[in-house]
Design a protein around this motif. Structure first.
Motif, short mmCIF file in Angstrom:
data_model
loop_
_atom_site.label_atom_id
_atom_site.label_comp_id
_atom_site.label_asym_id
_atom_site.label_seq_id
_atom_site.Cartn_x
_atom_site.Cartn_y
_atom_site.Cartn_z
N ILE A 38 0.81 -1.21 0.00
CA ILE A 38 0.00 0.00 0.00
C ILE A 38 0.85 1.27 0.00
N GLY A 42 -0.79 2.90 -2.86
CA GLY A 42 -1.68 3.92 -2.32
C GLY A 42 -1.02 5.28 -2.15
N VAL A 88 -7.25 4.68 2.03
CA VAL A 88 -5.93 4.11 1.76
C VAL A 88 -5.39 3.44 3.02
N ALA A 91 -7.24 0.22 3.86
CA ALA A 91 -6.82 -0.94 3.08
C ALA A 91 -5.61 -1.62 3.71
N SER A 92 -4.65 -0.83 4.17
CA SER A 92 -3.48 -1.40 4.84
C SER A 92 -3.85 -2.00 6.18
#
Length: 452
Positions: A38, A42, A88, A91-92
């Motif tokens: 990411i 990201g 973002v 997501a991580s």
């Protein structure tokens, strides 16, 4: 014969074990790319909004935002900036949530089903994880389209999955479960791979093999006994802080100025010196496990705190980036020591349970770590304040734990409560030296036979 005697006949670390180790080491590079995915996928490049009012919807952002750099990411494709930037980090965070779930599910399964079915056949070296971060930065430098970068970073997983079927089961686990015949077959396989002639290996069933209900009562013992309860609480916080600061500083590489790919690579390679530092200090009588862990955590905390007081143009040797890298180096060293230190603090009967609980809190730190760098929206110094206070507090709490250097490892809970541990029976006093020996091999990229 005894199991250790059988390993001596087969070969402690011959070509067969080296091939298996090479597979696991390469796997760690792949895992590093997954953990850092990411950071580049990201990444948010410099941008400007071509109107006075701040857009309040994604559609308005798409019309008025102009990104400066040419690389693509999920942030540039779906305009995940300002009020959408949290996606973002989420997501991580979800990635580490998956690690937490895996830790809860597959850890106990490894004791019931074996190491191979749940992919736990040995300890991977953190050194190759650090190198894997640099490899991922190199991939990102040459692959600027985020979908292709994600595909290249993830596709080796198929290769490792197929090769995993070639891994033999752990002879030690088979032996502990009473499956001596299968353990003998695996030892024969290792012997052939090491160029040994056909050996006659007949293992003697040990009376102290693992019992099915040992792991179930282990967690309860961590809560029931005061000495274990307080020790577990302190260790849980230390593991949490190590993970929070380690991954937080790693993800912060994307927030620093300068070349994004160089920053990511440096945040990986800076960990390499941590391993010789660990091996040197933990064996010295004037430092040992406790003082070394304390020093590294406090040093990491103070470097993060001092970062807040330095201007961006303060020069190379006193720049915030350099201090952040020093913090990453020392917290990485502390992270490595805490593995062996924790295993020595728990008696044998509850060691798996203790390590499992600590590992779970470690994943909680990883879940929260991606959100800390984004706290700079409150104030630029807030992320480093969080890292600094966490590191310093964990360092001082480490002083409440006993030193384990050159001390026999307890086998039962009663050994922790008695003034003189009953460690000399059955030649168990040598377990400490074996632990240290395996740890040194773990740091140097070798694989001790204890894992096989």
């Amino acid at each position: 014969m005894e199991l250790d005697e059988a390993f001596g006949s087969v070969g402690e670390f011959g070509p067969s074990q080296k091939r298996l180790t090479a597979f696991l080491v390469l796997l760690q590079v792949y895992v590093a790319c997954q953990s850092m995915l990411i950071v580049l996928v990201g990444a948010v490049p410099e941008y400007h909004i071509d109107q006075g009012e701040i857009p309040t919807s994604t559609e308005e952002l798409a019309r008025h935002v102009r990104f400066a750099d040419k690389f693509t990411s999920i942030a540039t494709e779906w305009y995940l900036i300002r009020h959408e930037a949290y996606k973002v980090n989420l997501a991580s965070s979800l990635y580490f949530s998956g690690l937490l779930i895996g830790n809860i599910i597959f850890g106990p399964l490894s004791d019931k089903l074996g190491r191979k079915p749940v992919y736990m056949s040995g300890s991977l070296t953190n050194l190759t994880f650090a190198v894997g971060i640099a490899v991922y930065a190199l991939l990102g430098y040459y692959i600027r389209e985020w979908r292709f970068l994600a595909f290249v970073s993830n596709s080796p997983g198929v290769f490792f999955f197929l090769l995993s079927f070639m891994l033999p089961e752990s002879p030690r686990w088979l032996y502990s479960q009473g499956n001596t015949a299968e353990a003998e077959d695996v030892l024969q396989y290792l012997a052939c791979g090491n160029g040994k002639e056909r050996l006659t290996i007949k293992l003697k069933l040990c009376a102290g093999t693992m019992k099915k209900n040992d792991s179930a009562s282990g967690v309860l013992n961590l809560v029931k006994h005061p000495v274990l309860r307080w020790r577990t609480i302190i260790l849980m916080y230390i593991w949490y802080v190590c993970s929070l600061v380690y991954y937080g500083l790693t993800f912060n590489a994307g927030e620093l100025g300068g070349n994004l790919y160089l920053n990511v690579a440096l945040y990986g390679l800076i960990e390499v010196p941590a391993f010789p530092l660990c091996m040197f200090f933990i064996e010295k009588s004037w430092s040992g496990r406790r003082k070394t862990t304390t020093f590294f955590l406090i040093f990491a905390g103070f470097t993060c705190i001092f970062t807040m007081f330095l201007p961006e143009n303060s020069g190379l040797f006193f720049s915030p980036t350099l201090l952040a890298l020093c913090g990453k180096l020392t917290v990485s060293a502390a992270f490595n020591i805490v593995y062996i230190y924790t295993s020595e603090l728990y008696p044998t009967v509850v060691r798996n349970a203790g390590l499992g609980v600590c590992s779970m809190t470690c994943r909680v730190g990883g879940v929260l770590a991606p959100f800390v760098p984004s706290m700079k929206s409150l104030h630029p110094s807030v992320p480093f304040m969080v890292f600094g206070i966490s590191g310093v507090s964990a360092g001082f709490l480490t002083l409440l734990l006993p030193e384990t250097l050159n001390k026999p490892i307890a086998e039962s809970i009663e050994d922790l409560q008695s003034p003189v541990c009953q460690m000399l029976k059955n030649k168990k006093v040598n377990q400490l030296e074996e632990n240290t020996y395996n740890f040194k091999k773990h740091l140097s990229g070798e694989k001790s036979s204890i894992f096989w």
